[in-house]
Write a protein that holds these residues in place. Structure first.
Motif, PDB file in Angstrom:
ATOM      1  N   ASN A 386       0.835  -1.209   0.000  1.00  0.00           N
ATOM      2  CA  ASN A 386       0.000   0.000   0.000  1.00  0.00           C
ATOM      3  C   ASN A 386       0.863   1.249   0.000  1.00  0.00           C
ATOM      4  OD1 ASN A 386      -2.465  -1.174  -0.072  1.00  0.00           O
ATOM      5  ND2 ASN A 386      -2.838  -1.079   2.133  1.00  0.00           N
ATOM      6  N   GLY A 418      -1.593  10.179   2.635  1.00  0.00           N
ATOM      7  CA  GLY A 418      -2.202  10.091   3.952  1.00  0.00           C
ATOM      8  C   GLY A 418      -3.664   9.676   3.855  1.00  0.00           C
ATOM      9  N   ILE A 427     -11.495   1.729   6.504  1.00  0.00           N
ATOM     10  CA  ILE A 427     -10.593   1.032   5.576  1.00  0.00           C
ATOM     11  C   ILE A 427     -10.128  -0.317   6.113  1.00  0.00           C
ATOM     12  CG2 ILE A 427      -9.744   3.019   4.262  1.00  0.00           C
ATOM     13  CD1 ILE A 427      -7.330   3.081   6.116  1.00  0.00           C
ATOM     14  N   GLN A 432     -13.650  -1.947   1.718  1.00  0.00           N
ATOM     15  CA  GLN A 432     -13.730  -0.501   1.931  1.00  0.00           C
ATOM     16  C   GLN A 432     -12.446   0.140   1.435  1.00  0.00           C
ATOM     17  OE1 GLN A 432     -16.405   1.157   3.229  1.00  0.00           O
ATOM     18  NE2 GLN A 432     -17.433  -0.840   3.182  1.00  0.00           N
ATOM     19  N   PRO A 435     -10.374   7.400  -0.899  1.00  0.00           N
ATOM     20  CA  PRO A 435     -10.260   8.012  -2.219  1.00  0.00           C
ATOM     21  C   PRO A 435      -8.997   7.562  -2.948  1.00  0.00           C
ATOM     22  CG  PRO A 435     -10.604   9.676  -0.507  1.00  0.00           C
ATOM     23  CD  PRO A 435     -10.465   8.379   0.185  1.00  0.00           C
ATOM     24  N   ALA A 436      -7.901   7.400  -2.191  1.00  0.00           N
ATOM     25  CA  ALA A 436      -6.650   6.985  -2.824  1.00  0.00           C
ATOM     26  C   ALA A 436      -6.819   5.619  -3.471  1.00  0.00           C
ATOM     27  CB  ALA A 436      -5.532   6.936  -1.788  1.00  0.00           C
ATOM     28  N   GLY A 437      -7.520   4.726  -2.768  1.00  0.00           N
ATOM     29  CA  GLY A 437      -7.723   3.365  -3.261  1.00  0.00           C
ATOM     30  C   GLY A 437      -8.573   3.361  -4.517  1.00  0.00           C
ATOM     31  N   LEU A 447      -6.055  -4.393   3.966  1.00  0.00           N
ATOM     32  CA  LEU A 447      -6.022  -3.964   5.368  1.00  0.00           C
ATOM     33  C   LEU A 447      -6.938  -4.809   6.236  1.00  0.00           C
ATOM     34  CD1 LEU A 447      -5.834  -0.061   5.209  1.00  0.00           C
ATOM     35  CD2 LEU A 447      -4.037  -1.690   5.748  1.00  0.00           C
ATOM     36  N   ALA A 448      -8.077  -5.227   5.663  1.00  0.00           N
ATOM     37  CA  ALA A 448      -8.999  -6.066   6.441  1.00  0.00           C
ATOM     38  C   ALA A 448      -8.295  -7.360   6.827  1.00  0.00           C
ATOM     39  CB  ALA A 448     -10.246  -6.367   5.627  1.00  0.00           C
ATOM     40  N   ALA A 471       1.353   8.249   5.925  1.00  0.00           N
ATOM     41  CA  ALA A 471       0.646   7.320   6.812  1.00  0.00           C
ATOM     42  C   ALA A 471       1.676   6.471   7.543  1.00  0.00           C
ATOM     43  CB  ALA A 471      -0.268   6.420   5.996  1.00  0.00           C
TER      44      ALA A 471
HETATM   45  P1  ADP Z   1      -6.657  -1.557  -1.507  1.00  0.00           P
HETATM   46  O1  ADP Z   1      -5.264  -1.080  -1.349  1.00  0.00           O
HETATM   47  O2  ADP Z   1      -6.783  -2.790  -2.326  1.00  0.00           O
HETATM   48  O3  ADP Z   1      -7.600  -0.492  -1.929  1.00  0.00           O
HETATM   49  P2  ADP Z   1      -6.547  -1.955   1.351  1.00  0.00           P
HETATM   50  O4  ADP Z   1      -7.480  -2.678   2.263  1.00  0.00           O
HETATM   51  O5  ADP Z   1      -5.133  -2.386   1.348  1.00  0.00           O
HETATM   52  O6  ADP Z   1      -7.177  -2.041  -0.088  1.00  0.00           O
HETATM   53  O7  ADP Z   1      -6.600  -0.427   1.708  1.00  0.00           O
HETATM   54  C1  ADP Z   1      -7.844   0.210   1.905  1.00  0.00           C
HETATM   55  C2  ADP Z   1      -7.767   1.687   1.616  1.00  0.00           C
HETATM   56  O8  ADP Z   1      -6.964   2.349   2.582  1.00  0.00           O
HETATM   57  C3  ADP Z   1      -7.124   2.010   0.305  1.00  0.00           C
HETATM   58  O9  ADP Z   1      -8.071   1.940  -0.749  1.00  0.00           O
HETATM   59  C4  ADP Z   1      -6.625   3.431   0.509  1.00  0.00           C
HETATM   60  O10 ADP Z   1      -7.662   4.370   0.303  1.00  0.00           O
HETATM   61  C5  ADP Z   1      -6.280   3.444   1.987  1.00  0.00           C
HETATM   62  N1  ADP Z   1      -4.843   3.254   2.231  1.00  0.00           N
HETATM   63  C6  ADP Z   1      -4.226   2.129   2.639  1.00  0.00           C
HETATM   64  N2  ADP Z   1      -2.900   2.312   2.813  1.00  0.00           N
HETATM   65  C7  ADP Z   1      -2.664   3.614   2.490  1.00  0.00           C
HETATM   66  C8  ADP Z   1      -1.472   4.438   2.477  1.00  0.00           C
HETATM   67  N3  ADP Z   1      -0.277   3.946   2.814  1.00  0.00           N
HETATM   68  N4  ADP Z   1      -1.624   5.732   2.117  1.00  0.00           N
HETATM   69  C9  ADP Z   1      -2.822   6.227   1.771  1.00  0.00           C
HETATM   70  N5  ADP Z   1      -3.968   5.510   1.772  1.00  0.00           N
HETATM   71  C10 ADP Z   1      -3.906   4.214   2.137  1.00  0.00           C
END
Ligand code: ADP
Length: 711
Positions: A386, A418, A427, A432, A435-437, A447-448, A471
């Motif tokens: 991530n 962030g 998240i 879930q 916006p970045a994802g 993350l789950a 982050a």
């Molecule tokens: P994915 O990366 O497949 O979308 P994750 O469960 O790993 O799914 O992460 C969930 C969400 O958390 C991501 O879609 C993103 O919005 C946010 N996220 C996770 N890690 C970071 C990070 N290092 N910086 C910014 N946003 C993050």
């Protein structure tokens, strides 16, 4: 009458009075004793059922008080619903009184009206049925009629309806002719009346009525307690019923969940099997030196996409297994230092490809610890993945801190976009994304899974972040010292294997029912000079073992007719144990199964899709095979994208940089052709930029070009 006589008479009268008073006192004392015998079971009531005990005591009390009756029962008024609930006493075959709730409560209607009015005023209702009223009872239905006749002691076994009626009428008239009548008394208590009747020439006496009143005062609390208990029991029953229904629903959900897990496990097995061919052939082609740079790039893209797909399948499966409670911890001993090193190698390279700085903190010496290495690795790969995915510029870091008492804190941080406070909880739930994802893609599972794995490991996961300020995800886990000082094999070295060393011979048998799987493994083994025989199933495999005496058998687990495990048992039974090494091969969805296969007697376990280095490492470990290695080839990946300071013609560098900036694929391709013509190192850069182009990873291409210099 003289005074003496008078005094004597007075004395006799006094004596008689005293005697009467004494008799009365005794009588009252007896009534109190009898009432006490009813009070005790009332006080001892613990459930609605206990009303029966009170009723039996009431019945005995009537006998002891010598109140004669032919029929006795209780009518309770349920004013709320306008109903009369009836209970009657009968003697059972043992002569014990039993108290029976009549099945159908009757309405408080016109026939009940006068009794009800008396009860409401708290008056005793006492009267005598007229001859006509009593005779009128013969109009009742056959069953009741028969019961009544039997109650009166008549033998009506041969009688039909009419005969019974005639006999009852005759009986009634005779009774009234003899000067007897049916007397009825209804003595009120809080919720109803004690209803009694008897055939007699005399009515119920005032004394009897008075005693009955006292008796019913004692009985009244029993009935209200009965109602309370009944209500409570109904509530408990309703709660029980709700619990049973919830259990049933949970059971059904569990079944559905199980079916879902099995379906996913099977699906993933089905997907992994063709993926094995895709990735296996891609790896075989990656080793092929006759391919052009373009072809290599295409093969690399196939391998990368395949890996990505596999990662997705594994994520979905992990989550399903966690949710169905089938994901278990598997503690092994592992070297924490090599563990971190392997992560560092992987992510340092990825950071560099993306133009990010890699920061690693927390030097640690070689140290065996015990824990679920597989899950810990998966969690950290997720977090680091991530960080690299979301950070466009700056750095990504991994830090290890020792907290004492075998507690370790891993920290993955980045200088990326962030995560806003409002997303910081959600998240961690499956599917879930922030916006970045949504912008960068992904399934929202990482993350789950990480959070649940850490929870399973008894650790804690934490997130510190603010929008625009990077982050930092931390996880704390306990990793006690390892028990066995086993050296962890480093499979990366086997990526450089070119051939078996001179004079090394290995005979391998591959048993698999799927042709593609057999062929991929055959190619991987034959590529380094292993002599390979193929078998399509357990039975053919056994025959081949007998005939060829191979050094090593790669045995697929899931095969029709005879499973790999059954075949292993057969081999062990027929040959000296350990005569040939049998390695379990499986596309099974259940990862981390190595220990289970070792426990049933396999020498090792190899997962599909195959990794060439894993297979070569397995040969080295089990058979002590020696290899020839390609010169520096293993480091090619590392070396071949380190173009810092590479001198390039200024115009070409600018052209390429701008093309990357404008996302102009055509311009870039054009530039790459020129680059290729410049020399070996430039050609390597062209290959690498080509890869990034394939991924549309323009920022990484720009970063690399920015670090080259004009020359
Ligand atoms: P994915 O990366 O497949 O979308 P994750 O469960 O790993 O799914 O992460 C969930 C969400 O958390 C991501 O879609 C993103 O919005 C946010 N996220 C996770 N890690 C970071 C990070 N290092 N910086 C910014 N946003 C993050």
């Amino acid at each position: 009458m003289n005074d003496q006589q008078k005094t004597k008479q007075q004395l006799i009268a006094d004596l008689q009075q005293t005697r009467q008073q004494l008799a009365e006192a005794e009588h009252q004392a007896k009534i109190e004793r009898v009432l006490d015998e009813v009070r005790y079971p009332v006080a001892a009531m613990g459930s609605s059922e206990d009303l029966l005990k009170v009723a039996a005591a009431l019945y005995h009390a009537l006998e002891k008080l010598e109140i004669r009756f032919d029929c006795v029962g209780i009518q309770a008024f349920d004013e709320e619903n306008g109903l009369v609930q009836g209970y009657t006493f009968h003697l059972n075959s043992a002569g014990q009184p039993v108290f029976i709730k009549n099945e159908n409560p009757s309405q408080i209607d016109a026939t009940m009206a006068s009794l009800y009015a008396h009860w409401k005023r708290g008056e005793v209702y006492l009267r005598c049925l007229t001859r006509e009223e009593y005779a009128g009872r013969t109009g009742i239905n056959e069953n009741a009629l028969r019961l009544h006749c039997e109650f009166l002691g008549m033998d009506v076994s041969g009688d039909d309806d009419d005969e019974m009626r005639t006999r009852l009428q005759k009986y009634t008239h005779q009774m009234y002719d003899e000067g007897r009548a049916l007397w009825i008394v209804d003595v009120p208590f809080a919720q109803g009346t004690l209803a009694m009747n008897r055939e007699s020439s005399t009515p119920f006496s005032e004394r009897e009525v008075e005693v009955l009143g006292r008796l019913m005062q004692v009985f009244a609390p029993a009935y209200s307690r009965f109602l309370d208990f009944h209500e409570l029991e109904e509530q408990v029953e309703r709660a029980e019923q709700a619990r049973r229904e919830a259990d049933q629903t949970r059971w059904e959900a569990d079944q559905a969940n199980k079916a879902k897990s099995e379906f996913l496990a099977n699906m993933s097995h089905e997907i992994r099997t063709p993926m094995n061919a895709v990735l296996g052939y891609a790896q075989i082609l990656q080793r092929d030196v006759t391919l052009s740079a373009d072809q290599h790039a295409s093969v690399d893209a196939i391998a990368r996409s395949g890996d990505h797909l596999l990662g997705l399948i594994n994520d979905v499966l992990d989550l399903t297994m966690i949710e169905s409670g089938r994901q278990a911890l598997r503690a092994v001993d592992f070297d924490l230092r090599s563990f971190l090193d392997s992560l560092a190698v992987m992510f340092e390279l990825r950071c560099r490809q993306q133009g990010l700085d890699w920061r690693m903190e927390g030097a640690i010496g070689r140290r065996q610890v015990r824990g679920d290495e597989g899950k810990l690795r998966q969690v950290l790969i997720n977090l680091l993945g991530n960080a690299v995915k979301f950070t466009e510029a700056g750095w990504v870091g991994l830090r290890l801190q020792e907290l004492g008492d075998d507690r370790y804190r891993f920290e993955v941080s980045d200088s990326g976009p962030g995560i806003a406070a409002e997303y910081q909880q959600s998240i961690f739930h499956p599917l879930q994304q922030g916006p970045a994802g949504l912008e960068k893609g992904g399934a929202g599972l990482g993350l789950a899974i990480a959070a649940r794995f850490v929870e399973m490991m008894g650790g804690r996961i934490g997130l510190e972040s603010a929008l625009g300020q990077g982050a930092r995800v931390t996880l704390e886990v306990v990793l006690p010292p390892g028990e066995s000082p086993v050296a962890k094999r480093d499979e990366r070295a086997f990526a450089r294997v070119r051939h078996l060393a001179p004079r090394q011979q290995v005979r391998a048998l591959v048993v698999d029912d799927v042709a593609e799987n057999r062929q991929v493994l055959q190619r991987i083994l034959a590529a380094i000079g292993v002599e390979v025989t193929l078998a399509e199933g357990g039975a053919q495999g056994l025959a081949a073992v007998r005939e060829l005496k191979p050094d090593i058998v790669f045995m697929d687990i899931r095969m029709p007719y005879m499973s790999g495990t059954q075949a292993l048992r057969q081999i062990d039974a027929e040959h000296r144990q350990g005569a040939c090494k049998v390695v379990a091969v499986s596309a099974s969805a259940f990862v981390h199964q190595r220990q289970d296969y070792l426990a049933v007697g396999f020498a090792d376990y190899i997962e599909k899709p195959f990794r060439t280095e894993r297979i070569y490492a397995c040969l080295a470990e089990l058979l002590g095979v020696q290899y020839e290695y390609a010169e520096g080839a293993a480091d090619a990946a590392v070396v071949h994208d380190d173009f810092d300071g590479l001198r390039l013609p200024a115009a070409l560098r600018a052209q390429l940089y701008q093309a990357a900036e404008k996302h102009s694929v055509t311009d870039l391709k054009h530039g790459l052709d020129q680059l290729r013509a410049l020399g070996a190192e430039e050609a390597q850069l062209a290959v690498h930029l080509g890869e990034l182009l394939q991924r549309f990873d323009m920022p990484a291409a720009q970063a690399i070009l920015a670090r080259a210099v004009d020359g």
